[in-house]
Design an enzyme around this catalytic site. Structure first.
Site, short mmCIF file in Angstrom:
data_model
loop_
_atom_site.label_atom_id
_atom_site.label_comp_id
_atom_site.label_asym_id
_atom_site.label_seq_id
_atom_site.Cartn_x
_atom_site.Cartn_y
_atom_site.Cartn_z
N ASP A 46 1.01 -1.05 -0.04
CA ASP A 46 0.01 0.03 -0.06
C ASP A 46 0.76 1.17 -0.12
O ASP A 46 1.48 1.57 0.93
CB ASP A 46 -0.78 0.18 1.13
CG ASP A 46 -1.84 1.19 1.31
OD1 ASP A 46 -2.84 0.97 0.74
OD2 ASP A 46 -1.44 2.30 1.86
N TYR A 51 3.19 9.99 -0.56
CA TYR A 51 4.24 9.06 0.42
C TYR A 51 5.79 9.40 -0.25
O TYR A 51 6.84 9.11 0.44
CB TYR A 51 3.98 7.52 0.59
CG TYR A 51 2.80 7.27 1.17
CD1 TYR A 51 1.93 8.15 1.78
CD2 TYR A 51 2.30 5.78 1.08
CE1 TYR A 51 0.62 7.80 2.44
CE2 TYR A 51 0.95 5.65 1.88
CZ TYR A 51 0.47 6.57 2.46
OH TYR A 51 -1.02 6.06 2.91
N LYS A 76 -2.47 5.90 -4.33
CA LYS A 76 -3.71 6.77 -4.12
C LYS A 76 -3.40 8.24 -4.90
O LYS A 76 -2.41 8.71 -4.83
CB LYS A 76 -3.66 7.10 -2.52
CG LYS A 76 -3.83 5.88 -1.92
CD LYS A 76 -4.06 6.03 -0.36
CE LYS A 76 -3.68 4.91 0.52
NZ LYS A 76 -2.16 4.73 0.96
N HIS A 109 -7.22 9.67 -2.12
CA HIS A 109 -6.69 9.81 -0.58
C HIS A 109 -7.54 10.31 0.25
O HIS A 109 -7.52 9.74 1.41
CB HIS A 109 -5.22 10.28 -0.73
CG HIS A 109 -4.37 9.85 0.34
ND1 HIS A 109 -2.81 9.69 -0.23
CD2 HIS A 109 -4.57 9.42 1.52
CE1 HIS A 109 -2.33 9.20 0.97
NE2 HIS A 109 -3.30 9.02 1.98
P1 NAD Z 1 0.82 1.36 12.05
O1 NAD Z 1 -0.32 1.47 12.93
O2 NAD Z 1 0.86 0.28 11.15
O3 NAD Z 1 2.07 1.60 12.96
C1 NAD Z 1 3.43 1.52 12.41
C2 NAD Z 1 4.37 1.88 13.62
O4 NAD Z 1 4.14 1.01 14.38
C3 NAD Z 1 5.77 1.66 13.14
O5 NAD Z 1 6.47 2.55 12.45
C4 NAD Z 1 6.51 1.13 14.30
O6 NAD Z 1 7.17 1.89 14.78
C5 NAD Z 1 5.44 0.55 15.07
N1 NAD Z 1 5.31 -0.96 14.73
C6 NAD Z 1 5.25 -1.78 13.82
N2 NAD Z 1 5.16 -3.12 13.79
C7 NAD Z 1 5.42 -3.21 15.13
C8 NAD Z 1 5.46 -4.37 15.98
N3 NAD Z 1 5.32 -5.53 15.76
N4 NAD Z 1 5.89 -4.15 17.41
C9 NAD Z 1 5.90 -2.77 18.09
N5 NAD Z 1 5.75 -1.67 17.30
C10 NAD Z 1 5.60 -1.88 15.89
O7 NAD Z 1 0.83 2.85 11.37
P2 NAD Z 1 0.93 3.60 9.85
O8 NAD Z 1 2.17 3.43 9.16
O9 NAD Z 1 0.21 4.81 10.09
O10 NAD Z 1 -0.42 2.75 9.13
C11 NAD Z 1 -0.02 1.55 8.10
C12 NAD Z 1 -0.34 1.90 6.86
O11 NAD Z 1 -1.58 2.62 6.50
C13 NAD Z 1 0.59 3.17 6.13
O12 NAD Z 1 1.75 2.51 6.04
C14 NAD Z 1 -0.28 3.33 5.15
O13 NAD Z 1 -0.05 2.50 4.00
C15 NAD Z 1 -1.53 3.36 5.55
N6 NAD Z 1 -2.23 4.79 5.90
C16 NAD Z 1 -3.02 5.34 5.05
C17 NAD Z 1 -3.35 6.39 5.39
C18 NAD Z 1 -4.60 7.18 4.64
O14 NAD Z 1 -4.80 8.47 4.91
N7 NAD Z 1 -5.15 6.52 3.65
C19 NAD Z 1 -3.05 7.20 6.81
C20 NAD Z 1 -2.25 6.54 7.42
C21 NAD Z 1 -1.82 5.45 6.87
#
Ligand code: NAD
Length: 282
Positions: A46, A51, A76, A109
């Protein structure tokens, strides 16, 4: 054979329920992160134009030697390009940056209801063109509220295949999720572990201890059992592996309910409210 289940979308296409998100991964680190994720077994990536790492996502997929058809790629539309002519150019750029002749899924997005005279409808109709010409196999939206989805239903002919919205134990986003369930729109849960903020919650750590899994695995499994699509982000290979190992255990219905009850409503959001979010990169 992958253990990751496929979810059938309302257009008949199938999306792997678990993928890998690349938000906030710097371009210089993205190819390595995506290569590691593909090695772990992820087959769904994704990304987004905003990004700034589509090129590196494409590079890593090509370098993997895997068939393009075996990997589900989402991107997106940048908030700057909602006007139809701009959206067409931006989509061309997304494809050329990725280096592919199609994406599996392309999303608006953000709805940006206070920008572009509140017109996300003509933007959506432009995405319908991308699906008709085969360059976007599926099309959907992100951060759409019920009102925005109702307007698309009233004014256009295509129901979004997915709505990618913030969902995690502190913000379960129940009403928007429920609208999706009623109308055949799959929910993709972004920030599924609230960027780590839910992992110390005692309710979650206790369940994790009981089932012998990590807090992140418990929260991701909660999403999976509720039927949502998730793509946690990490640049650490051991965490990528941990986040992928969700299919050899099950949570009890009472565990699911206990996690759902952690919802804090609007106060639980980690990101902006889509009704007012108006960021347009210059
Ligand atoms: P997430 O909830 O996936 O958290 C990611 C963070 O959690 C990492 O940076 C790391 O610090 C920590 N982490 C990951 N795995 C872990 C583990 N096993 N143990 C402990 N800590 C851990 O947050 P995200 O990246 O904001 O969301 C995931 C994906 O969702 C994004 O990469 C993106 O693709 C999507 N997203 C989309 C939007 C949108 O507006 N459409 C907004 C935010 C995110």
């Amino acid at each position: 054979m992958s253990a990751v289940p496929g979810i059938t979308l309302n257009d008949g296409k199938t999306i792997p329920q678990l993928g890998f998100g690349v938000y906030q991964i710097k371009p210089g680190e993205t190819a390595e992160a995506v290569s590691s994720a593909l090695e772990v077994g992820y087959r769904h990536i994704d990304t987004a134009e905003m990004y700034g790492n589509e090129k590196e996502v494409g590079e890593a997929i090509r370098a993997s030697g895997l068939d393009r058809g075996d990997i589900f790629v989402t991107s997106k539309l940048n908030n700057s390009f909602h006007e139809p002519g701009d959206a067409r150019e931006a989509f061309d750029t997304t494809l050329s940056d990725l280096g592919f002749d199609y994406v599996d899924l392309f999303l608006i997005h953000w709805p940006l209801p206070t920008k572009y005279n509140g017109d996300y409808v003509s933007t959506w109709k432009t995405l319908e063109e991308f699906q008709s010409d085969g360059r976007a196999r599926s099309i959907g939206v992100s951060n759409f509220q019920i009102e925005h989805l109702e307007r698309l239903a009233a004014e256009t002919g295509t129901v979004p295949a997915v709505n990618q919205i913030e969902v995690h134990p502190y913000f379960t986003n129940g009403a928007v999720r429920g609208y999706g369930q009623e109308h055949g729109i799959a929910t993709e849960a972004w920030s599924p572990i609230a960027q780590g903020k839910v992992l110390d919650d005692p309710a979650i750590t206790q369940i994790a201890e009981k089932v012998g899994k990590s807090p992140a695995q418990v929260v991701l499994r909660w999403h999976i059992q509720r039927g949502d699509i998730v793509f946690p982000k990490s640049v650490t290979p051991s965490r990528m592996k941990e986040n992928f190992e969700l299919f050899d255990f099950e949570l009890e219905p009472t565990d699911i309910d206990e996690i759902t009850a952690l919802d804090r409503g609007e106060d639980g959001r980690t990101g902006p409210n889509p009704d007012t979010f108006a960021y347009v990169p210059s």
